[in-house]
Design an enzyme around this catalytic site. Structure first.
Site, PDB file in Angstrom:
ATOM      1  N   TYR A   5      36.282  34.172  52.349  1.00 17.71           N
ATOM      2  CA  TYR A   5      36.939  34.469  51.193  1.00 17.71           C
ATOM      3  C   TYR A   5      37.518  33.403  50.344  1.00 17.71           C
ATOM      4  O   TYR A   5      37.455  33.178  49.117  1.00 17.71           O
ATOM      5  CB  TYR A   5      37.907  35.649  51.189  1.00 17.71           C
ATOM      6  CG  TYR A   5      38.702  36.110  49.939  1.00 17.71           C
ATOM      7  CD1 TYR A   5      38.356  36.625  48.897  1.00 17.71           C
ATOM      8  CD2 TYR A   5      40.204  36.018  50.135  1.00 17.71           C
ATOM      9  CE1 TYR A   5      38.879  36.886  47.767  1.00 17.71           C
ATOM     10  CE2 TYR A   5      41.091  36.281  48.922  1.00 17.71           C
ATOM     11  CZ  TYR A   5      40.464  36.816  47.730  1.00 17.71           C
ATOM     12  OH  TYR A   5      41.163  37.107  46.677  1.00 17.71           O
TER      13      TYR A   5
ATOM     14  N   SER B 106      42.798  33.163  43.905  1.00 15.80           N
ATOM     15  CA  SER B 106      43.602  33.423  44.976  1.00 15.80           C
ATOM     16  C   SER B 106      44.367  32.495  45.486  1.00 15.80           C
ATOM     17  O   SER B 106      43.945  31.346  45.739  1.00 15.80           O
ATOM     18  CB  SER B 106      42.982  34.344  45.965  1.00 15.80           C
ATOM     19  OG  SER B 106      43.813  34.656  47.051  1.00 15.80           O
TER      20      SER B 106
ATOM     21  N   LYS C 280      36.916  31.536  46.630  1.00 11.68           N
ATOM     22  CA  LYS C 280      37.736  31.385  45.527  1.00 11.68           C
ATOM     23  C   LYS C 280      38.154  29.880  45.157  1.00 11.68           C
ATOM     24  O   LYS C 280      38.403  29.465  44.244  1.00 11.68           O
ATOM     25  CB  LYS C 280      39.141  32.002  45.886  1.00 11.68           C
ATOM     26  CG  LYS C 280      39.171  33.543  45.880  1.00 11.68           C
ATOM     27  CD  LYS C 280      38.700  34.021  44.397  1.00 11.68           C
ATOM     28  CE  LYS C 280      38.685  35.539  44.348  1.00 11.68           C
ATOM     29  NZ  LYS C 280      38.573  36.150  43.119  1.00 11.68           N
TER      30      LYS C 280
HETATM   31  N1  LIG Z   1      45.207  42.443  45.288  1.00 10.73           N
HETATM   32  C1  LIG Z   1      45.556  41.035  45.955  1.00 10.73           C
HETATM   33  O1  LIG Z   1      46.480  41.055  46.489  1.00 10.73           O
HETATM   34  C2  LIG Z   1      44.822  39.824  45.245  1.00 10.73           C
HETATM   35  C3  LIG Z   1      45.417  38.467  45.454  1.00 10.73           C
HETATM   36  C4  LIG Z   1      44.812  37.616  45.116  1.00 10.73           C
HETATM   37  C5  LIG Z   1      43.638  37.534  44.199  1.00 10.73           C
HETATM   38  N2  LIG Z   1      43.301  38.917  44.041  1.00 10.73           N
HETATM   39  C6  LIG Z   1      41.798  38.676  43.285  1.00 10.73           C
HETATM   40  O2  LIG Z   1      42.277  39.815  42.256  1.00 10.73           O
HETATM   41  C7  LIG Z   1      40.794  40.245  41.761  1.00 10.73           C
HETATM   42  C8  LIG Z   1      41.148  41.787  41.563  1.00 10.73           C
HETATM   43  O3  LIG Z   1      41.495  42.355  43.013  1.00 10.73           O
HETATM   44  P1  LIG Z   1      42.160  43.809  43.139  1.00 10.73           P
HETATM   45  O4  LIG Z   1      43.011  43.818  44.190  1.00 10.73           O
HETATM   46  O5  LIG Z   1      42.551  44.206  41.878  1.00 10.73           O
HETATM   47  O6  LIG Z   1      40.792  44.499  43.485  1.00 10.73           O
HETATM   48  P2  LIG Z   1      40.372  46.001  43.791  1.00 10.73           P
HETATM   49  O7  LIG Z   1      41.476  46.674  43.781  1.00 10.73           O
HETATM   50  O8  LIG Z   1      39.495  45.752  45.105  1.00 10.73           O
HETATM   51  O9  LIG Z   1      39.160  46.300  42.713  1.00 10.73           O
HETATM   52  C9  LIG Z   1      38.127  45.471  42.767  1.00 10.73           C
HETATM   53  C10 LIG Z   1      37.366  45.465  41.328  1.00 10.73           C
HETATM   54  O10 LIG Z   1      36.272  44.903  41.509  1.00 10.73           O
HETATM   55  C11 LIG Z   1      35.065  45.813  41.263  1.00 10.73           C
HETATM   56  N3  LIG Z   1      33.983  45.253  42.279  1.00 10.73           N
HETATM   57  C12 LIG Z   1      33.870  45.201  43.405  1.00 10.73           C
HETATM   58  N4  LIG Z   1      32.810  44.827  44.160  1.00 10.73           N
HETATM   59  C13 LIG Z   1      32.056  45.025  42.970  1.00 10.73           C
HETATM   60  C14 LIG Z   1      30.725  44.787  42.998  1.00 10.73           C
HETATM   61  N5  LIG Z   1      29.700  44.359  44.045  1.00 10.73           N
HETATM   62  N6  LIG Z   1      30.118  44.679  41.687  1.00 10.73           N
HETATM   63  C15 LIG Z   1      30.773  45.042  40.604  1.00 10.73           C
HETATM   64  N7  LIG Z   1      32.222  45.067  40.722  1.00 10.73           N
HETATM   65  C16 LIG Z   1      32.824  45.199  41.846  1.00 10.73           C
HETATM   66  C17 LIG Z   1      35.583  47.194  41.559  1.00 10.73           C
HETATM   67  O11 LIG Z   1      34.614  48.006  40.890  1.00 10.73           O
HETATM   68  P3  LIG Z   1      34.518  49.683  41.259  1.00 10.73           P
HETATM   69  O12 LIG Z   1      35.857  50.063  41.838  1.00 10.73           O
HETATM   70  O13 LIG Z   1      34.366  50.240  40.051  1.00 10.73           O
HETATM   71  O14 LIG Z   1      33.434  49.515  42.252  1.00 10.73           O
HETATM   72  C18 LIG Z   1      36.777  47.306  41.130  1.00 10.73           C
HETATM   73  O15 LIG Z   1      36.873  47.114  39.505  1.00 10.73           O
HETATM   74  C19 LIG Z   1      39.831  39.837  42.808  1.00 10.73           C
HETATM   75  O16 LIG Z   1      38.966  38.866  42.461  1.00 10.73           O
HETATM   76  C20 LIG Z   1      40.902  39.538  43.966  1.00 10.73           C
HETATM   77  O17 LIG Z   1      39.907  38.550  44.984  1.00 10.73           O
HETATM   78  C21 LIG Z   1      43.368  39.881  44.451  1.00 10.73           C
END
Ligand SMILES: NC(=O)c1ccc[n+]([C@@H]2O[C@H](COP(=O)([O-])OP(=O)(O)OC[C@H]3O[C@@H](n4cnc5c(N)ncnc54)[C@H](OP(=O)(O)O)[C@@H]3O)[C@@H](O)[C@H]2O)c1
Length: 249
Positions: free
Chosen positions: A153, A140, A157
């Site tokens: 957080y 991130s 990362k």
């Molecule tokens: N979205 C952003 O703006 C952004 C920006 C920078 C980095 N990121 C990074 O990108 C990645 C994906 O983000 P996202 O926004 O797509 O996430 P999201 O929509 O919140 O989805 C999170 C995913 O991780 C799984 N998960 C969460 N907690 C878990 C746990 N305790 N055990 C197993 N699985 C778990 C969830 O599974 P279930 O739904 O099945 O529970 C879901 O599949 C993350 O690492 C995040 O830090 C995101």
């Protein structure tokens, strides 16, 4: 000419039931890669497997709560031999330091940092033994651009960015590439749950003046797991729309 791809590749993608991970799963499956789609929610997992099959791809759902180390190791065992590991599952609590409990800190480090660490420990040696493999860690911009909230957080990362370079050093000579992808704000279930209709605001500050879409991150991962990106290793690709200048326009 690029080196040929190993045939019938298998990819384990954590957090594939939503957001960025889901987009990665669909794109890799579209390239003929067998997808092991990890998540917690069995309904969204089954729906994803169905969608991939309908598009002519192949996928299997694997469940594990990544907060527990035994479950992470069980996930690695259930996955078996994988050619690609995408450490995508992540949680983010945008709280100030004084408002971040030990439990919240531990949870973020367990899912964001320790789970990738254990998965790499369990899966990378076999990749190295076979002489090929790709590991992509979704980090991130919070790892490198501190904000007034979300220090835990960002730290979780930042550790993964260091681990990316460590693992490339540890496994690179034996054919395993390890690369980070650092997204800026992306429209996902996670960010929408946090901000609702205001999710667009997250994109205001970058040079594209918009939030990113999960598919835009998945396209990068798709390229990184392909042999065409074979000389990219031990680094972090940033996709954040462009950082604004510190100077006024
Ligand atoms: N979205 C952003 O703006 C952004 C920006 C920078 C980095 N990121 C990074 O990108 C990645 C994906 O983000 P996202 O926004 O797509 O996430 P999201 O929509 O919140 O989805 C999170 C995913 O991780 C799984 N998960 C969460 N907690 C878990 C746990 N305790 N055990 C197993 N699985 C778990 C969830 O599974 P279930 O739904 O099945 O529970 C879901 O599949 C993350 O690492 C995040 O830090 C995101």
């Amino acid at each position: 000419m690029t080196p040929s791809q190993p045939h019938h590749r298998t990819a384990l993608i954590t957090g594939a039931t939503a957001g960025i991970g889901r987009a990665v799963a669909r794109q890799l499956a579209a390239d003929g890669i067998h997808v092991l789609a990890h998540g917690r929610d069995p309904e969204r997992g089954a729906q994803l497997v169905k969608e991939i099959a309908a598009e002519g791809g192949s996928a299997r759902f694997l469940t594990a709560d990544l907060t527990g180390s035994a479950e992470v190791l069980a996930l690695a065992a259930a996955a078996g031999e994988v050619d690609i590991l995408v450490n995508n599952a992540g949680i983010y609590a945008f709280t100030g330091t004084a408002d971040t409990t030990a439990e919240s800190f531990d949870r973020q480090f367990a899912v964001n940092t320790r789970a990738p660490f254990l998965l790499v420990g369990a899966l990378a040696p076999a990749m190295a033994g076979r002489g090929h493999g790709v590991i992509v860690n979704i980090t991130s911009t919070a790892a490198t651009s501190p904000a007034p909230i979300g220090a835990a957080y960002g730290a979780s990362k930042a550790a993964v960015e260091l681990l990316t370079r460590s693992w490339a050093t540890e496994f690179g000579a034996r054919g395993v590439r390890v690369i980070g992808v650092s997204p800026g704000p992306v429209r996902t279930a996670g960010t929408t749950a946090m901000l609702g209709d205001n999710v667009e605001l997250l994109g205001r500050a970058n040079l594209r003046e918009r939030i990113g879409e999960p598919d835009e991150i998945a396209h990068i991962v798709r390229f990184l797991v392909d042999a065409d990106s074979g000389y990219i290793n031990g680094t972090v690709i940033v996709a954040n729309g462009g950082e604004p200048s510190a100077l006024p326009a």
